[in-house]
Design a protein around this motif. Structure first.
Motif, short mmCIF file in Angstrom:
data_model
loop_
_atom_site.label_atom_id
_atom_site.label_comp_id
_atom_site.label_asym_id
_atom_site.label_seq_id
_atom_site.Cartn_x
_atom_site.Cartn_y
_atom_site.Cartn_z
N ASN A 118 0.82 -1.21 0.00
CA ASN A 118 0.00 0.00 0.00
C ASN A 118 0.86 1.26 0.00
O ASN A 118 0.56 2.23 -0.69
CB ASN A 118 -0.92 0.01 1.22
N ALA A 119 1.90 1.25 0.81
CA ALA A 119 2.77 2.43 0.88
C ALA A 119 3.46 2.69 -0.46
O ALA A 119 3.60 3.84 -0.88
CB ALA A 119 3.81 2.25 1.99
N GLY A 120 3.90 1.63 -1.13
CA GLY A 120 4.50 1.80 -2.44
C GLY A 120 3.53 2.37 -3.44
O GLY A 120 3.86 3.29 -4.21
N ALA A 121 2.30 1.84 -3.44
CA ALA A 121 1.28 2.37 -4.34
C ALA A 121 0.97 3.82 -4.02
O ALA A 121 0.84 4.67 -4.92
CB ALA A 121 0.02 1.52 -4.24
N GLY A 122 0.87 4.14 -2.72
CA GLY A 122 0.54 5.50 -2.33
C GLY A 122 1.62 6.50 -2.69
O GLY A 122 1.33 7.60 -3.19
N PHE A 123 2.88 6.14 -2.48
CA PHE A 123 3.97 7.06 -2.80
C PHE A 123 4.01 7.37 -4.29
O PHE A 123 4.08 8.54 -4.70
CB PHE A 123 5.31 6.45 -2.35
N PHE A 124 3.92 6.34 -5.12
CA PHE A 124 4.01 6.58 -6.55
C PHE A 124 2.75 7.26 -7.09
O PHE A 124 2.82 8.04 -8.05
CB PHE A 124 4.28 5.27 -7.28
N ALA A 125 1.60 6.99 -6.49
CA ALA A 125 0.38 7.68 -6.92
C ALA A 125 0.47 9.18 -6.63
O ALA A 125 0.15 10.02 -7.49
CB ALA A 125 -0.83 7.08 -6.22
N ALA A 181 -4.98 -0.28 -7.51
CA ALA A 181 -6.27 0.30 -7.89
C ALA A 181 -6.97 0.89 -6.67
O ALA A 181 -7.50 2.01 -6.72
CB ALA A 181 -7.15 -0.76 -8.55
N ALA A 182 -6.98 0.16 -5.56
CA ALA A 182 -7.67 0.63 -4.35
C ALA A 182 -6.98 1.85 -3.75
O ALA A 182 -7.63 2.84 -3.39
CB ALA A 182 -7.75 -0.49 -3.33
N VAL A 183 -5.66 1.81 -3.66
CA VAL A 183 -4.92 2.91 -3.03
C VAL A 183 -5.03 4.19 -3.84
O VAL A 183 -5.03 5.29 -3.28
CB VAL A 183 -3.45 2.50 -2.83
N SER A 184 -5.16 4.08 -5.15
CA SER A 184 -5.19 5.27 -6.01
C SER A 184 -6.33 6.22 -5.67
O SER A 184 -6.24 7.41 -5.91
CB SER A 184 -5.26 4.86 -7.48
N ALA A 209 0.75 4.66 -11.92
CA ALA A 209 1.87 4.80 -10.99
C ALA A 209 1.62 3.99 -9.72
O ALA A 209 2.55 3.38 -9.17
CB ALA A 209 2.08 6.27 -10.65
N ALA A 210 0.38 3.96 -9.25
CA ALA A 210 0.06 3.18 -8.05
C ALA A 210 0.31 1.69 -8.30
O ALA A 210 0.84 0.99 -7.43
CB ALA A 210 -1.40 3.40 -7.65
N PHE A 211 -0.06 1.22 -9.48
CA PHE A 211 0.20 -0.19 -9.81
C PHE A 211 1.69 -0.48 -9.84
O PHE A 211 2.16 -1.47 -9.26
CB PHE A 211 -0.44 -0.52 -11.16
N LEU A 212 2.47 0.39 -10.50
CA LEU A 212 3.92 0.17 -10.56
C LEU A 212 4.54 0.20 -9.16
O LEU A 212 5.43 -0.61 -8.84
CB LEU A 212 4.56 1.24 -11.44
N GLY A 213 4.09 1.13 -8.33
CA GLY A 213 4.62 1.21 -6.97
C GLY A 213 4.29 -0.02 -6.15
O GLY A 213 5.14 -0.53 -5.41
N ALA A 214 3.06 -0.51 -6.27
CA ALA A 214 2.67 -1.70 -5.54
C ALA A 214 3.47 -2.91 -5.99
O ALA A 214 3.95 -3.71 -5.17
CB ALA A 214 1.17 -1.96 -5.73
N LEU A 215 3.63 -3.07 -7.29
CA LEU A 215 4.38 -4.21 -7.84
C LEU A 215 5.85 -4.14 -7.42
O LEU A 215 6.42 -5.14 -6.94
CB LEU A 215 4.26 -4.24 -9.35
N GLY A 216 6.46 -2.98 -7.58
CA GLY A 216 7.87 -2.84 -7.23
C GLY A 216 8.12 -3.09 -5.76
O GLY A 216 9.10 -3.75 -5.38
N CYS A 217 7.23 -2.59 -4.90
CA CYS A 217 7.41 -2.76 -3.47
C CYS A 217 7.23 -4.22 -3.06
O CYS A 217 7.98 -4.73 -2.24
CB CYS A 217 6.42 -1.87 -2.73
#
Length: 334
Positions: free
Chosen positions: A99-106, A249-252, A123-131
């Motif tokens: 969630n934090a990764g998705a939130g930061f990139f979003a 998707a949810a965090v965005s 961006a949220a998807f990429l952040g979630a995947l990378g994290c």
């Protein structure tokens, strides 16, 4: 016996579906100005722009209820996936930092590319995947135990939360546009925001359902799964990919909602069993009802003041997480 189990699972899914419908109806009817089901039905049928009931429902309550259903289902399904592919009972999007990764990139996308449609969701998807991949690799390098995974996730989540606070200081307009982002909240969610996140959530859920049988095999253990012909590495990556799509998707639009992906899978597993064809929809339905009802409670408990729904979820989920942390038995089932 198999027929009895199938009937029980069907009954559980039906009951959860009714709970979701009840939660949605309550979210539409109740608020600072309650409406009866008859008033709600007349407004939905007439769709009169001059009708106060229609304006409140269409522009305030309906987007909020849909957001609660969407976020709850997505985060719960993501929790099921992460617990399966990481073979860890405490894995969930917020615990391991997804969630934090998705939130930061979003938020970074909102700051750098505010006019680009769909930038925040991608961006949220990429952040979630990378994290998720980063935490898994860190835990694997240090010895993949449930405690190591949680500690790695907490460390990464802490750094990314600091990054989110830094972004809000550098771009004050982000704080004004998303005041409840850090705790998780559904106030101000629009249908356009949900439409932007919907393709990612739908793709993640579809991929999760396709992987259901493989996840059952994976839960037998890496060696047993490989001996049965399962491509373990591929299944794990696809499971993490599906979880990233759902959580991102949810965090965005909902921010950093906590513990949905931990609570719903564990409760659903007790009710619907461990087979992922039943567990995934059961957890998704339970998560949808849970977030929608908690958001309704957050709106009503201290009216006219409103709590972000993430606060209530943290108050419920925190003790549950501690109870899991203290248990020593089992790897994924508790």
């Amino acid at each position: 016996m198999e027929t009895l189990r199938t009937h029980k699972t069907g009954a559980v899914l039906a009951a959860l579906a009714l709970a979701v419908l009840g939660a949605a109806a309550a979210g539409l009817c109740l608020g600072s100005q309650p409406y009866t089901p008859a008033q709600l039905w007349r407004a939905l049928c007439a769709r009169d722009a001059a009708d106060t009931v229609w304006r409140v429902v269409a522009y305030v309550r309906l987007p909020r209820v849909l957001a609660g259903l969407f976020a709850g289902a997505a985060l719960a399904a993501a929790g099921v996936l992460l617990q399966a592919v990481l073979n860890n009972a405490m894995a969930s999007p917020n615990v391991i930092g997804v969630n934090a990764g998705a939130g930061f990139f979003a938020l970074l996308a909102m700051a750098l590319a505010p006019a680009v449609p769909g930038a925040a969701q991608f961006a949220a998807f990429l952040g979630a995947l990378g994290c998720a991949v980063l935490v898994y690799l860190l835990a694997w390098r240090a010895g993949l135990s449930r405690t190591t995974l949680v500690l790695a996730g907490l460390a990464v989540s802490g750094m990314l939360t600091a990054g989110i606070n830094t972004l809000k200081l550098l771009w004050p307009e982000l704080a004004a546009a998303s005041p409840g982002f850090l705790t998780g909240g559904l106030s101000g969610v629009t249908l356009r925001m949900l439409a932007g996140a919907a393709p990612y959530g739908a793709a993640g859920l579809a991929l999760a359902l396709v992987l259901a049988v493989d996840l059952d095999v994976l839960c037998l253990g890496e060696e047993s799964a490989a001996s049965l012909g399962l491509a373990v590495g591929r299944t794990r990556f696809l499971g993490i990919l599906a979880a990233a799509l759902l959580a991102g998707a949810a965090v965005s639009f909902a921010g950093l909602l906590s513990f949905v992906g931990l609570l719903a899978p564990h409760i659903a597993r007790k009710w619907a069993g461990g087979a992922h064809r039943a567990l995934l929809p059961a957890a998704a339905l339970l998560g949808a009802a849970l977030v929608t009802l908690c958001d309704l409670a957050a709106r009503l408990l201290f009216a006219p003041f409103e709590l972000p729904v993430g606060i209530l979820l943290s108050l419920i989920g925190g003790p549950f997480f501690l109870s899991l942390l203290l248990r020593k038995r089992g790897r994924i089932y508790v």
